[in-house]
Design a protein around this motif. Structure first.
Motif, short mmCIF file in Angstrom:
data_model
loop_
_atom_site.label_atom_id
_atom_site.label_comp_id
_atom_site.label_asym_id
_atom_site.label_seq_id
_atom_site.Cartn_x
_atom_site.Cartn_y
_atom_site.Cartn_z
N ASP A 187 -2.79 -0.50 4.83
CA ASP A 187 -3.60 -1.60 4.31
C ASP A 187 -3.84 -2.62 5.42
O ASP A 187 -3.22 -2.56 6.49
CB ASP A 187 -2.85 -2.28 3.14
N ASN A 212 -10.37 -3.24 1.83
CA ASN A 212 -11.24 -4.13 1.07
C ASN A 212 -12.67 -3.94 1.62
O ASN A 212 -12.92 -3.06 2.45
CB ASN A 212 -10.77 -5.59 1.17
N LYS A 250 -11.31 -1.10 -2.37
CA LYS A 250 -11.11 -2.19 -3.34
C LYS A 250 -12.40 -2.99 -3.50
O LYS A 250 -13.17 -3.16 -2.53
CB LYS A 250 -9.99 -3.11 -2.88
N GLY A 251 -12.61 -3.51 -4.69
CA GLY A 251 -13.79 -4.34 -4.92
C GLY A 251 -13.92 -4.64 -6.39
O GLY A 251 -12.97 -4.47 -7.16
N GLU A 252 -15.13 -5.05 -6.80
CA GLU A 252 -15.33 -5.38 -8.23
C GLU A 252 -15.00 -4.16 -9.08
O GLU A 252 -14.44 -4.25 -10.15
CB GLU A 252 -16.76 -5.82 -8.46
N GLY A 279 -6.11 -14.99 -1.88
CA GLY A 279 -5.45 -14.10 -0.93
C GLY A 279 -4.16 -13.53 -1.50
O GLY A 279 -3.47 -14.22 -2.24
N GLY A 280 -3.87 -12.28 -1.16
CA GLY A 280 -2.61 -11.68 -1.56
C GLY A 280 -2.75 -10.59 -2.62
O GLY A 280 -1.83 -9.79 -2.82
N GLY A 282 -4.59 -7.95 -2.63
CA GLY A 282 -4.55 -6.62 -2.01
C GLY A 282 -3.16 -6.24 -1.57
O GLY A 282 -2.77 -5.08 -1.58
N ASP A 283 -2.36 -7.26 -1.20
CA ASP A 283 -0.98 -6.98 -0.79
C ASP A 283 -0.15 -6.53 -1.98
O ASP A 283 0.70 -5.64 -1.87
CB ASP A 283 -0.38 -8.24 -0.15
N LEU A 285 -1.33 -4.98 -4.56
CA LEU A 285 -1.75 -3.60 -4.84
C LEU A 285 -1.05 -2.63 -3.89
O LEU A 285 -0.51 -1.60 -4.31
CB LEU A 285 -3.28 -3.48 -4.69
N1 LIG Z 1 -15.46 -8.84 -6.64
C1 LIG Z 1 -14.40 -8.51 -7.37
N2 LIG Z 1 -14.41 -8.60 -8.71
C2 LIG Z 1 -13.32 -8.24 -9.45
N3 LIG Z 1 -12.16 -7.80 -8.92
C3 LIG Z 1 -12.12 -7.72 -7.58
C4 LIG Z 1 -13.20 -8.05 -6.73
N4 LIG Z 1 -12.83 -7.85 -5.44
C5 LIG Z 1 -11.55 -7.41 -5.50
N5 LIG Z 1 -11.13 -7.34 -6.77
C6 LIG Z 1 -9.82 -6.93 -7.24
O1 LIG Z 1 -8.84 -7.46 -6.32
C7 LIG Z 1 -8.08 -6.40 -5.75
C8 LIG Z 1 -7.81 -6.74 -4.30
O2 LIG Z 1 -9.04 -6.69 -3.62
P1 LIG Z 1 -9.31 -7.67 -2.39
O3 LIG Z 1 -10.69 -7.39 -1.91
O4 LIG Z 1 -8.94 -9.06 -2.76
O5 LIG Z 1 -8.22 -7.12 -1.35
P2 LIG Z 1 -7.81 -7.85 0.01
O6 LIG Z 1 -8.92 -8.57 0.61
O7 LIG Z 1 -7.12 -6.80 0.82
O8 LIG Z 1 -6.71 -8.90 -0.52
P3 LIG Z 1 -5.64 -9.65 0.40
O9 LIG Z 1 -6.04 -11.08 0.38
O10 LIG Z 1 -4.33 -9.41 -0.25
O11 LIG Z 1 -5.72 -9.03 1.76
C9 LIG Z 1 -8.94 -5.16 -5.93
O12 LIG Z 1 -8.15 -3.98 -6.03
C10 LIG Z 1 -9.67 -5.42 -7.23
O13 LIG Z 1 -8.86 -5.03 -8.32
#
Ligand SMILES: Nc1ncnc2c1ncn2[C@@H]1O[C@H](COP(=O)(O)OP(=O)(O)OP(=O)(O)O)[C@@H](O)[C@H]1O
Ligand SMILES: NC(=O)C1=CN([C@@H]2O[C@H](COP(=O)(O)OP(=O)(O)OC[C@H]3O[C@@H](n4cnc5c(N)ncnc54)[C@H](O)[C@@H]3O)[C@@H](O)[C@H]2O)[C@@H](O)CC1
Ligand SMILES: [Mg+2]
Length: 355
Positions: A187, A212, A250-252, A279-280, A282-283, A285
């Motif tokens: 990740d 992400n 990861k995303g919506e 933030g956090g 994704g961590d 997950l």
């Molecule tokens: N646009 C969105 N709408 C709804 N849920 C979302 C969206 N983007 C991310 N998520 C949810 O948030 C989770 C983490 O995605 P995100 O993109 O925040 O990861 P990240 O950027 O790696 O986070 P981190 O800040 O921990 O590094 C995804 O698995 C999903 O379930």
């Protein structure tokens, strides 16, 4: 085009005949079909609806079956010894969130291998974590390698940063882990390393990447020379180009593929989550996925019904992260933070996997 099915929570699902099946009829029909899971399922459904993406509620049911029952006679460590590789001067929260999430999702032990400067902060966050301040030492690879026989899975990247010395150490650690057939979740800045050296994971079926939006585009650009595309086929294509490494974009809607599911299904987790994008998440997950990946690989084909263990683990982790973030958001609204989400991980796990 990745062939599979899209099963959403809403009532509308365009079928081959363009008709719309009622939600109840659809769920009943697919619940029966999903019970087949794997190639029989694909065969059963292939003619049902047009090839789109698939939210496999049935996969969640399978994921529930992967959770080892708590037993009086079990010993410490049986349910998982997870190690996070990450944590630097700038980032100490990410490795904490990943490691504590692994514990709250059911691992017995959680280690963090981090840079010396990050260790006091991470140790201070939680006595439950075993923190090794070795990642920036000259013998970092050897220091981590001697722990590998006592670990079940590595979660590489949360809070790693992009210092060349740390990345070089992590390269050696990934090579050592792969040589031992140790499952890895990669990740955050671990994906920065993979984008530069894809052969570190190419063809490794026990690796799961969790990019992400930004990290996915970097990987696509580096591995398939195309940073366009965010859909299921883009996810499946990246997975296939990496020789069947499972990719969770990861995303919506979280899209998961191991590039090999015949006929190349892309699974979708679009269960309701938090509207907060703090933030956090994704961590959380990545850490949850670490322990679920260990359980899935341990469960064996009779429990996974012939489906890909990393795929099931990834779906389970998506659902769990969304559920804990939703619970936190319902309590804290706009003030929700990753710490609030971690606090809801246990109840969310119980709701999803034990009730
Ligand atoms: N646009 C969105 N709408 C709804 N849920 C979302 C969206 N983007 C991310 N998520 C949810 O948030 C989770 C983490 O995605 P995100 O993109 O925040 O990861 P990240 O950027 O790696 O986070 P981190 O800040 O921990 O590094 C995804 O698995 C999903 O379930
Ligand atoms: N508290 C902490 O210690 C945290 C540390 N983190 C670490 O910070 C390092 C960098 O992670 P980042 O996620 O910030 O870096 P990325 O390189 O993934 O993202 C860079 C920027 O892209 C933007 N971005 C992210 N998702 C996007 C989307 N869906 N659409 C459009 N723009 C988007 C954001 O503004 C983000 O800051 C990683 O090692 C990570 O683990 C993060 O996990 C957050 C929490
Ligand atoms: Mg991240």
């Amino acid at each position: 085009m990745a062939a599979a099915v899209r099963v959403s929570r809403c009532a509308r699902l365009p079928g081959k005949r363009g008709g719309v099946l009622g939600a109840a009829a659809l769920v009943a029909l697919l619940a029966a079909a999903l019970a087949l899971w794997g190639p029989p399922l694909d065969a059963a459904l292939a003619g049902l609806v047009s090839a789109r993406t698939a939210t496999m509620d049935g996969a969640l049911r399978l994921a529930r079956g992967l959770v080892p029952p708590l037993a009086a006679g079990s010993h410490k460590g049986r349910d998982g010894r997870v190690a996070v590789v990450g944590g630097c001067r700038e980032y100490t929260g990410a490795p904490y969130f990943a490691a504590i999430s692994a514990l709250k999702a059911g691992a017995d032990l959680a280690h963090v291998f981090c840079a010396r400067e990050a260790a006091p902060a991470i140790k201070a966050y939680s006595p439950e974590l075993i923190v090794h301040p070795v990642l920036d030492s000259p013998g970092a690879v050897g220091e981590v390698e001697k722990w590998l026989p006592r670990l079940h899975v590595l979660v590489v990247g949360p809070g790693l940063g992009r210092d060349e010395q740390l990345l070089a150490s992590v390269k050696g650690i990934l090579e050592a882990a792969r040589a031992r057939d140790l499952p890895v979740v990669i990740d955050a800045d671990g994906l920065w390393l993979v984008a530069r050296q894809p052969d570190l994971v190419r063809g490794y079926a026990k690796a799961v990447l969790t990019p992400n939006h930004v990290e996915f585009r970097r990987l696509r650009e580096a591995v398939v020379r195309d940073d366009g595309g965010e859909d299921g086929e883009a996810v499946r294509g990246l997975s296939e180009a990496l020789g069947g490494v499972t990719v969770l974009r990861k995303g919506e809607r979280d899209l998961v593929s191991d590039g090999r599911q015949a006929p190349s299904a892309v699974l979708v987790c679009d269960q309701e989550g938090s509207l907060r994008r703090c933030g956090g998440q994704g961590d959380i997950l990545a850490g949850s996925l670490g322990v679920l990946l260990h359980w899935a690989l341990l469960a064996g084909p009779q429990k996974t019904n012939g489906s890909s263990p990393p795929l099931l683990a990834a779906l389970g982790a998506c659902a769990l992260t969304r559920r804990c973030s939703l619970r936190a958001f319902q309590k804290h609204g706009r003030a929700t933070t990753a710490s609030d989400m971690v606090a809801e991980l246990g109840p969310a796990f119980h709701e999803l996997f034990e009730s």
